[in-house]
Design an enzyme around this catalytic site. Structure first.
Site, PDB file in Angstrom:
ATOM      1  N   ASP A  39       0.843  -1.202   0.000  1.00 53.66           N
ATOM      2  CA  ASP A  39       0.000   0.000   0.000  1.00 53.66           C
ATOM      3  C   ASP A  39       0.880   1.255   0.000  1.00 53.66           C
ATOM      4  O   ASP A  39       2.083   1.200   0.293  1.00 53.66           O
ATOM      5  CB  ASP A  39      -0.884  -0.056   1.254  1.00 53.66           C
ATOM      6  CG  ASP A  39      -2.164   0.762   1.138  1.00 53.66           C
ATOM      7  OD1 ASP A  39      -2.291   1.552   0.182  1.00 53.66           O
ATOM      8  OD2 ASP A  39      -3.025   0.626   2.019  1.00 53.66           O
ATOM      9  N   ASP A  63     -10.768   2.057  -3.192  1.00 55.78           N
ATOM     10  CA  ASP A  63     -11.317   1.730  -1.875  1.00 55.78           C
ATOM     11  C   ASP A  63     -12.834   1.760  -1.901  1.00 55.78           C
ATOM     12  O   ASP A  63     -13.489   1.307  -0.959  1.00 55.78           O
ATOM     13  CB  ASP A  63     -10.820   2.734  -0.828  1.00 55.78           C
ATOM     14  CG  ASP A  63      -9.467   2.320  -0.265  1.00 55.78           C
ATOM     15  OD1 ASP A  63      -9.028   1.191  -0.543  1.00 55.78           O
ATOM     16  OD2 ASP A  63      -8.858   3.124   0.450  1.00 55.78           O
TER      17      ASP A  63
HETATM   18  C1  DGJ Z   1      -5.841   1.845   1.943  1.00 57.35           C
HETATM   19  C2  DGJ Z   1      -6.198   0.613   1.183  1.00 57.35           C
HETATM   20  O1  DGJ Z   1      -6.674   0.943  -0.081  1.00 57.35           O
HETATM   21  C3  DGJ Z   1      -7.213  -0.166   1.989  1.00 57.35           C
HETATM   22  O2  DGJ Z   1      -7.661  -1.290   1.265  1.00 57.35           O
HETATM   23  C4  DGJ Z   1      -6.577  -0.577   3.275  1.00 57.35           C
HETATM   24  O3  DGJ Z   1      -5.512  -1.455   3.020  1.00 57.35           O
HETATM   25  C5  DGJ Z   1      -6.095   0.647   4.038  1.00 57.35           C
HETATM   26  N1  DGJ Z   1      -5.269   1.485   3.211  1.00 57.35           N
HETATM   27  C6  DGJ Z   1      -5.330   0.243   5.270  1.00 57.35           C
HETATM   28  O4  DGJ Z   1      -4.789   1.309   5.916  1.00 57.35           O
END
Ligand code: DGJ
Length: 689
Positions: A445, A513
């Site tokens: 990430d 997300d």
């Molecule tokens: C952003 C990601 O896109 C989410 O799926 C998740 O992993 C969060 N970060 C965790 O902090």
């Protein structure tokens, strides 16, 4: 057939891709001029294209059709190459040196007429495709002062004269990525860019410029800041130039040093936008992805279920439910390490939180493996919370500038991976994490943009924008080489860093997300403009959706997520037994058809209020249809399928159709009544008895 021909008399190169041609020549002053990019022509035919169209219009308009438009002389459009020598002289004057051709890779070498700068234009044909990869290398061939680089684009791409050019690209933001835009190409210069240090949620580094069914498209293989400028001159010439970095940066090229830009790939196609997308999908599959032949497993990801409240008990409970449903990979998301119990602390402290996981990670990993699933873990290596041991120990490891506030976003700062000590630290803990545990998968990430992107002790500070990305690439490449079974998901707060550079070293991408199934349809469609379904991670989450509050039936959520790499991201501990039973059934249906989705060819469908997507692989056809809402009085139109054999029969097991009827008239899908109706159909070509 990938081929490069050089006509020495004409000083002309012809590149032949699977079905197209691209040609350039040297003019009398050794300037490399664009000649042609379009349907296949012979060397004799391109040789007959002698006079640049513009020079007939006006000689004082200046040069515009240069393969890599440099600054200087009679050139006035946005430059692709801008350099400054130590005596203040700007501009580059071309002098041809030589060229080489090696297995579809043409490299044409030039030097400046006075200064010690070598420029090589590279062209490589992606075998079996119509994609041409272009990039540029520079070399300081002198021994004295450095040369200042102000702009070093990978390529300029010139389009022929057509009227009515449109440009299609995507815009977005966090949780709203890949929103497709189609607008007429304006006169002047239109800049598509990211100044964020990532390819960004706001714009993705690709564009399609089209007139009628002809499409000229380009995509940059770079995961940091970038800029593509679409130029449309008053006399009608259209071109786009692109490369890494954004305006205002400058770099020093030291004596003896070489500079390589990323690939800016270009594709001409003559059969419409959707077909251009399919060609890009094929290119990504055959030339970009590291394990293109693999079929991606069904993932369960714990993020939306437990957020930062992970512990061995809730993860084991979720894993048990996920395994019962048929998930094949269990990924524990954020919150397993350091003091990371919320988003303001612990990032950077990559040791397991023993109060949450008393025996370390191994008991959970063993349980996940015992349940027959692979184990994956979330990491965000490039970041640190100010409230962390790492930051307290190494406050100078973050990007920062003297006398400037260190701007936090999501309570975090960006580690300066341009520093080799920081990059080595990251590689070491990642390597140990993967090496010392049976970790099969990392979700990598990256949740914020760069700010105060400085490095007070760095010799050439703007290099940080490039070297950070290069070191991220190098770490991933090294991890993959040392742990060949490891698979990686690209994530940057959702789809903030998806591009050909990232896809070359990851296996799938978390594209947003936003898990609201309705919004996801458009996000997935925008993503599919260029990236294939087999890279598109898509989860079924809870209803009502946490982002939008929208309640959507389980089947609809599944049918949307089944258009890519299906995953589950809801809190399975709260799902009813009937939801769990339905989910198990839908998931097993996905396993029956996923080879077609992930390895097949994609077509977009639309019939009145119904939209959908179709995949074809050999004799199998998978159709996913979605009707978000019903409007009384508007008829349900038959859904016409694409790319079938009109002479063949197609069976779903319960019904049989003529290919010609499915193509030319369509079929009426049996969708349930009401809003959020959806269906998945699996046709197989059958031999008439
Ligand atoms: C952003 C990601 O896109 C989410 O799926 C998740 O992993 C969060 N970060 C965790 O902090």
């Amino acid at each position: 057939m990938a081929e490069v021909i050089f006509d020495a008399d004409e000083r002309l190169w012809l590149l032949t891709t699977a079905t197209t041609s691209y040609a350039l020549r040297l003019d009398d002053s050794d300037v490399p001029k664009h000649v042609y990019w379009g349907p296949a022509l012979t060397i004799g035919q391109v040789a007959s294209i002698k006079v640049p169209v513009l020079s007939k219009i006006s000689s004082v308009d200046g040069i515009t059709d240069e393969e890599l438009l440099v600054e200087g002389g009679s050139r006035f459009d946005a430059p692709s190459l801008q350099v400054k020598f130590s005596d203040g002289t700007r501009a580059f004057e071309w002098k041809y040196v030589d060229h080489t051709v090696d297995d579809g890779h043409l490299a044409i070498r030039f030097t400046d007429r006075h200064y010690p700068l070598e420029v090589v234009l590279h062209y490589r044909i992606g075998a079996g495709t119509d994609v041409i990869e272009r990039w540029t290398t520079l070399r300081h061939t002198g021994a004295d002062d450095p040369i200042t680089l102000l702009r070093t684009d990978s390529a300029s791409w010139f389009l022929p004269y057509r009227s009515g050019y449109q440009v299609t690209h995507t815009i977005g933001g966090w949780a709203s990525e890949f929103r497709t835009q189609e607008t007429p190409v304006p006169y002047g210069e239109t800049v598509f860019t990211s100044r964020r240090g990532t390819s960004s949620h706001q714009a993705n580094p690709f564009l399609f410029v089209h007139a009628g069914d002809e499409v000229w498209s380009g995509a940059l293989a770079w995961s940091g800041s970038w800029r593509i400028t679409l130029r449309h001159t008053a006399n009608g010439q259209t071109s786009f130039t692109g490369g890494f970095g954004h305006e205002g940066l400058s770099w020093r090229l030291n004596p003896g040093e070489e500079w390589e830009t990323p690939v800016f790939a270009g594709l001409y196609s003559a059969d419409g936008l959707e077909a251009a997308s399919r060609r890009w999908h094929a290119y990504v599959r055959n030339h970009v992805l590291p394990h293109a032949d693999e079929t991606r497993p069904v993932v369960y990801n714990s993020w939306e279920a437990t957020e930062f409240d992970v512990n061995v008990t809730n993860q084991k409970n979720l894993a048990a439910r996920a395994a019962e449903l048929g998930c094949e990979l269990f990924v524990m998301d954020d919150g397993w390490f350091g003091g990371r119990t919320h988003d303001a602390a612990g990032l950077g402290d990559w040791t397991v939180n023993l109060s949450r996981f008393p025996g370390g990670l191994n008991p959970l990993i063993a349980e996940v493996h015992r349940l027959g699933m692979r184990f994956g873990l979330w990491v965000e290596p490039e970041m640190v919370n100010p409230d962390s041991e790492l930051y307290r120990r190494h406050p100078d490891w973050v990007m920062h500038m003297p006398n400037r506030t260190r701007t936090t976003m999501r309570n975090q700062l960006v580690l300066n991976f341009a520093r080799t000590d920081v990059a080595e630290w990251a590689h070491k803990w990642l390597d140990q994490l993967v090496g010392q545990h049976e970790i099969d998968f990392l979700k990598w990430d990256m949740n914020r943009s760069f700010s105060e992107a400085g490095w007070p002790a760095g010799a050439d500070q703007d290099r940080l924008w490039l070297d950070h990305v290069r070191h991220v690439y190098a770490i991933i490449d090294r991890l993959r080489a040392d742990h060949p079974g490891l698979r990686i998901e690209a994530c940057s707060g959702g789809g903030g860093r998806i591009d050909l550079g990232m896809l070359a070293r990851t296996d799938q991408a978390w594209i947003s997300d936003n898990t609201d199934a309705l919004q996801r349809i458009d996000i997935q469609r925008g993503y599919s403009l260029i990236y294939p379904a087999r890279t598109m991670s898509a989860w079924v989450t809870d209803s009502p959706n946490p982002f939008t509050g929208r309640a959507v039936p389980l089947a609809f959520r599944f049918h949307v997520a089944m258009a890519g790499v299906l995953g589950i991201g809801g809190n399975l501990l709260n799902w009813s037994s009937s939801d769990l039973a339905e989910a198990r059934e839908l998931l097993s249906q996905y396993k029956e058809i996923r080879h077609v989705v992930q390895h097949g060819v994609q077509y977009q469908l639309s019939a009145g209020p119904v939209t959908g997507v179709q995949y074809v692989l050999g004799k199998e056809v998978v159709v996913l249809l979605w009707r978000p809402t019903v409007n009384f009085g508007l008829p349900q139109l038959p859904v016409r399928l694409k790319a079938l054999d009109p002479a063949a029969r197609y069976s779903t097991g319960s019904a049989e159709y003529d290919g010609a009827v499915l193509l030319h008239h369509g079929f009426e899908p049996a969708l349930p009544a009401g809003d959020y109706a959806s269906a998945m159909l699996h046709f197989t070509e059958v031999t008439p008895s």
